[in-house]
Design an enzyme around this catalytic site. Structure first.
Site, PDB file in Angstrom:
ATOM      1  N   GLY A  30       0.824  -1.208   0.000  1.00  0.00           N
ATOM      2  CA  GLY A  30       0.000   0.000   0.000  1.00  0.00           C
ATOM      3  C   GLY A  30       0.850   1.246   0.000  1.00  0.00           C
ATOM      4  O   GLY A  30       2.065   1.189  -0.175  1.00  0.00           O
ATOM      5  N   ASN A  31       0.227   2.381   0.187  1.00  0.00           N
ATOM      6  CA  ASN A  31       0.967   3.635   0.277  1.00  0.00           C
ATOM      7  C   ASN A  31       0.310   4.535   1.317  1.00  0.00           C
ATOM      8  O   ASN A  31      -0.723   4.185   1.891  1.00  0.00           O
ATOM      9  CB  ASN A  31       1.057   4.315  -1.091  1.00  0.00           C
ATOM     10  N   ARG A  32       0.907   5.681   1.547  1.00  0.00           N
ATOM     11  CA  ARG A  32       0.500   6.498   2.699  1.00  0.00           C
ATOM     12  C   ARG A  32      -0.503   7.594   2.348  1.00  0.00           C
ATOM     13  O   ARG A  32      -0.731   8.498   3.148  1.00  0.00           O
ATOM     14  CB  ARG A  32       1.750   7.109   3.337  1.00  0.00           C
ATOM     15  N   SER A  33      -1.126   7.502   1.198  1.00  0.00           N
ATOM     16  CA  SER A  33      -2.082   8.556   0.853  1.00  0.00           C
ATOM     17  C   SER A  33      -3.293   8.498   1.788  1.00  0.00           C
ATOM     18  O   SER A  33      -3.885   7.438   1.990  1.00  0.00           O
ATOM     19  CB  SER A  33      -2.535   8.380  -0.591  1.00  0.00           C
TER      20      SER A  33
END
Ligand code: CTP
Length: 403
Positions: free
Chosen positions: A208-211
């Site tokens: 995933g990512n931190r958005s």
């Protein structure tokens, strides 16, 4: 300074009681509110309540206080009319210009922004008659907030709930702050993607990512308040659905692509604020990946995801559709941004610098909006709402004329 004059129209639905909370918020924030219920609304909440909460007399008929001509004056003098809840019957009357009580007369004489917050059973909302009435009202510049999804009057659930009064209040507040008679995105359909995709490795793990999705939500809310029909394609934000917005929930980049392309088919503008994973695991393990006895770790092979922004830009669903991208950069921010704008082929690219404490999850943002025609618009550090307004300000002159 005189208080802004708001007419709160209330039509006959069970959600009429929620309009009391909207009324309270409007009066407490310094608005002079005149409540105009329909006869059937008074079956749900009585005139005494409206009168006490608003500090004004309440009538439903054009025949009372005739010497003051309230059927004309109330609409003419208003800075905003908000109808909450708006029943299917009320939307039909408004769309056809009927004027058989004080509220419908007020709607015809109002020259200020008009907001409808519909509430009804899902079948009534989805009926082509209602949908055509909504389209008519929107084409004429009214803001029709999308109903919320959830529990309805009885045991049934679905789309048709009156959005939270706080959300309706927020839409009204923004419209009044802009001070324009017709919202500038009225009649437009815009698509916004928000959040970050998650690419599953196995049933319990993902890449995933931190958005956080906050910037995308700010864009969606701002567009709705400016009168647009908004489709928000949301990936893993956990944020409540905003009022006035059609939300499509997705998980992965492939799902996001499908939802965005579908919504973009009739959109005037698409804003890709989502952080879309560039890669996904080549293989999804249907069972949890276990540790091996030899102490080694598994190797994960990745494959490329489709580039949604590049695809949207290269293959526009409609001629003149405006496509906006975001670029999160850590180094050589502007040079990389310019190169990305060219590579992706979009009309506008919002470039911001990211780092440990910058942008992700915060309420503020700082950016430069690069345009394909060479224009550069710096947006100083400030709330994500302000950047959202600037993006729509820049989209507006680029939209194809007519709707
Ligand atoms: N984007 C997309 N599809 C992808 C990756 C990104 O539509 N598979 C969109 C994002 O929504 C954003 C823009 O492209 O609007 C820029 O994303 P970014 O990650 O900065 O660009 P990349 O193409 O991934 O470039 P790089 O990672 O090489 O910097």
């Amino acid at each position: 300074m005189t208080k802004p004059k708001v007419v709160l129209g209330v039509s006959g639905g069970i959600a009429a009681y929620k309009a009391c909370e909207l009324l309270r918020r409007l009066t407490e924030s310094g608005h002079d509110v005149r409540v105009v219920p329909t006869d059937s609304a008074l079956h749900f909440v009585g005139a005494a309540t409206w009168s006490a909460l608003s500090g004004h007399p309440v009538s439903t008929e054009v025949w009372e206080s005739v010497h003051e001509v309230p059927h004309v004056r109330i609409g003419q003098g208003a800075d905003l009319v908000v109808v909450a809840p708006a029943t299917a019957d009320m939307l039909a009357k408004a769309a056809h210009g009927l004027a058989d009580d004080l509220l419908t007369n007020t709607l015809l004489t109002a020259r200020c922004p008009v907001v409808f917050a519909p509430a009804m059973h899902t079948e009534m909302w989805e009926h082509p008659a209602t949908q055509e009435n909504v389209a008519t009202l929107r084409r004429r510049g009214a803001v029709v907030i999308e109903p919320a999804v959830g529990r309805l009057t009885g045991v049934d659930t679905g789309k048709g709930r009156l959005p939270d009064p706080g959300e309706i209040f927020e839409v009204c507040r923004r419209i009044l702050a802009r001070g324009t008679a017709t919202p500038d995105l009225a009649g437009r359909h815009v698509v916004v993607s928000a959040g970050g995709t998650r690419e599953p490795l196995d049933p319990v793990r993902y890449l995933g990512n931190r958005s956080s999705g906050k910037q995308g939500y700010a864009l969606a809310k701002a567009a709705a308040a400016r009168g647009a029909r908004v489709t928000l394609v949301e990936a893993n934000t956990g944020i409540a659905d905003p009022a006035g917005v059609d939300v499509v929930h997705v998980g992965t980049a492939v799902q996001l692509r499908e939802a965005v392309l579908k919504a973009a088919a009739d959109a005037d503008a698409v804003v890709m604020a989502a952080a879309v994973a560039d890669f996904r695991p080549a293989v999804y393990a249907t069972g949890k990946i276990k540790k091996k006895d030899d102490g080694g770790a598994p190797t994960v092979e990745l494959v490329r995801n489709p580039d949604v922004l590049a695809e949207l830009s290269a293959d526009r669903a409609l001629p003149g559709q405006v496509v906006v991208g975001f670029a999160a950069e850590t180094d050589d921010v502007l040079a990389n941004g310019r190169e990305k704008l060219r590579r992706k082929g979009c009309d506008l690219l919002v470039v911001n610098e990211v780092g440990e404490r910058k942008t992700f999850g915060s309420e503020e943002n700082e950016a430069v909006v690069l345009a394909a025609d060479g224009a550069e618009t710096p947006v100083p550090y400030g709330p994500k709402e302000a950047l959202a307004e600037t993006v729509w300000d820049l989209v507006l002159p680029r939209l194809r004329s007519g709707t």
